[in-house]
Design an enzyme around this catalytic site. Structure first.
Site, mmCIF file in Angstrom:
data_model
loop_
_atom_site.group_PDB
_atom_site.id
_atom_site.type_symbol
_atom_site.label_atom_id
_atom_site.label_comp_id
_atom_site.label_asym_id
_atom_site.label_seq_id
_atom_site.Cartn_x
_atom_site.Cartn_y
_atom_site.Cartn_z
ATOM 1 N N ASP A 1 -9.506 5.481 -1.418
ATOM 2 C CA ASP A 1 -8.435 6.120 -2.189
ATOM 3 C C ASP A 1 -9.065 6.810 -3.403
ATOM 4 O O ASP A 1 -10.292 6.901 -3.504
ATOM 5 C CB ASP A 1 -7.373 5.085 -2.600
ATOM 6 C CG ASP A 1 -7.923 4.069 -3.601
ATOM 7 O OD1 ASP A 1 -9.147 4.065 -3.850
ATOM 8 O OD2 ASP A 1 -7.117 3.285 -4.139
ATOM 9 N N TYR B 1 -6.177 5.874 5.247
ATOM 10 C CA TYR B 1 -6.292 4.954 4.122
ATOM 11 C C TYR B 1 -5.460 3.686 4.368
ATOM 12 O O TYR B 1 -5.974 2.558 4.242
ATOM 13 C CB TYR B 1 -5.845 5.624 2.803
ATOM 14 C CG TYR B 1 -5.693 4.596 1.730
ATOM 15 C CD1 TYR B 1 -6.811 4.038 1.120
ATOM 16 C CD2 TYR B 1 -4.435 4.104 1.375
ATOM 17 C CE1 TYR B 1 -6.688 3.023 0.183
ATOM 18 C CE2 TYR B 1 -4.300 3.097 0.438
ATOM 19 C CZ TYR B 1 -5.430 2.572 -0.151
ATOM 20 O OH TYR B 1 -5.302 1.559 -1.063
ATOM 21 N N GLU C 1 0.827 -1.211 0.000
ATOM 22 C CA GLU C 1 0.000 0.000 0.000
ATOM 23 C C GLU C 1 0.860 1.260 0.000
ATOM 24 O O GLU C 1 0.582 2.205 -0.727
ATOM 25 C CB GLU C 1 -0.935 0.019 1.218
ATOM 26 C CG GLU C 1 -2.066 -0.972 1.141
ATOM 27 C CD GLU C 1 -3.000 -0.713 -0.036
ATOM 28 O OE1 GLU C 1 -3.021 0.409 -0.565
ATOM 29 O OE2 GLU C 1 -3.705 -1.657 -0.420
#
Ligand code: SF4
Length: 375
Positions: free
Chosen positions: A141, A123, A40
């Site tokens: 996102d 996030y 990520e």
């Protein structure tokens, strides 16, 4: 179709579509918190293909949080070289150290505890909690913003209120019980593969319930906010060769490109030529008196909202040459080295300086200089 029926349709259609169409990405082989986290962070601002190559190299070199926690910072920066935003690599190490000391190597699973780790925002916390632990936590996102703003025709800028809260609320309510891992990834995957900037609506598994498609305004969603202006920056840098060595310095531990190595230089001030700026910067930062020689190239590089134009020169000490240069003042750096040109490969450099180093090697520029390779 009422709201419940619409939600149920969206959930099932997206889960089915994801099962059939998901990309076989390396971090989807085993959903561990460490692999999810690294993927990520690495994929932010990075193209997928490039990111996958970086991810594989990183996982070979640092297979778990313990390896990251123990590694010299310079090794991390080297592995991160070219991805930019180096603070991310430093934060990974800071967080890995907390995981090893406070959590004895076991990742926390709650979004609150994850968010308390250095560099982990809502996030990334949502991605780790939902993907690795299957907890019903949203992760919003740019892809998710785009998909939801089209499905539900959200007609105000998605980065600000009230749209921001509406999207977050939808992202929470839509998660099917026990399926957070697959559902969150399905939403993001749909945004990456189908509901792209130019949407491929004919291939979309949820087109029957898409409000923006029904209204013929898919490409008008999401509504963008006002963009920050681009700031042009003119800068200069110099490659100093003395005898058989090049001079490089390590940037300070704070600020842009913290801890990376570079050829010294700085911004060109109003009314200065690049050559004048170069002489001033080397004097101010290092107490070195230099003269610019051949202009090697002009590089252009984007960094956040800055558009940097970097004038690159070969430079030499001003005559008469000192027999052995004094140690530099290091006012804007934390260390320095005199190295052979071949050793440059072993140092983490910011992207424009790496481009310059590659150019020096490619054009064999240093071969023609007194003391350069092959001279
Ligand atoms: Fe996006 Fe088109 Fe699917 Fe709507 S129908 S979600 S606009 S791809």
């Amino acid at each position: 179709m009422d709201t419940d029926a619409r939600f149920a349709f969206l959930q099932q259609a997206l889960l089915d579509w994801f099962a059939a169409h998901r990309r076989p990405l390396p971090w989807r082989e085993h959903y561990t918190p460490y692999s999810t986290w690294i993927a990520e962070v690495m994929m932010q601002q990075t193209q997928m293909e490039r990111g996958v190559a970086y991810y594989r190299r990183w996982m070979e070199r640092f297979p778990d949080a313990a390896a990251v926690a123990e590694a010299p910072e310079e090794d991390l920066l080297k592995a991160w070289e070219g991805l930019g935003y180096y603070r991310r690599a430093r934060n990974i190490q800071a967080a890995a150290r907390v995981i090893m000391t406070r959590y004895k190597g076991r990742f926390p699973s709650s979004p609150e505890a994850l968010r308390a780790l250095p560099g982990i925002g809502p996030y990334t916390a949502g991605a780790i909690a939902s993907t690795a632990f299957n907890r019903p936590v949203p992760c919003v996102d740019g892809n998710v913003e785009r998909v939801l703003s089209r499905l539900f025709d959200i007609d105000s800028p998605v980065k600000t209120e009230p749209a921001k809260s509406r999207i977050l609320d939808l992202a929470i309510r839509l998660i099917p019980e026990g399926r957070a891992r697959d559902f969150n990834q399905a939403l993001m995957e749909l945004g990456a593969l189908v509901c792209r900037k130019k949407p491929l609506c004919e291939a979309c598994p949820v087109r029957q319930v898409c409000e923006a498609l029904r209204l013929g305004i898919a490409e008008e969603r999401p509504v963008a906010g006002r963009r920050a202006g681009v700031v042009p920056v003119e800068a200069v840098t110099g490659v100093l060769l003395h005898e058989t060595k090049l001079f490089i310095q390590r940037r300070l531990d704070e600020g842009v490109w913290a801890g990376l190595w570079e050829f010294p230089g700085g911004c060109i001030e109003s009314g200065e030529t690049p050559e004048q700026a170069l002489i001033r910067e080397w004097r101010e930062e290092l107490d070195f008196e230099v003269d610019p020689g051949e202009k090697i190239t002009v590089l252009r590089h984007g960094y956040t909202t800055y558009r940097i134009t970097l004038h690159c020169f070969l430079i030499r000490f001003r005559s008469p040459l000192p027999p052995c240069p004094e140690p530099p003042a290091l006012r804007e750096a934390s260390a320095y080295r005199w190295i052979s040109p071949e050793e440059l490969d072993g140092f983490p450099l910011p992207a424009p300086h790496r481009k310059l180093a590659d150019l020096l090697a490619e054009r064999k520029i240093l071969c023609g200089m007194p003391g350069g390779q092959g001279a």
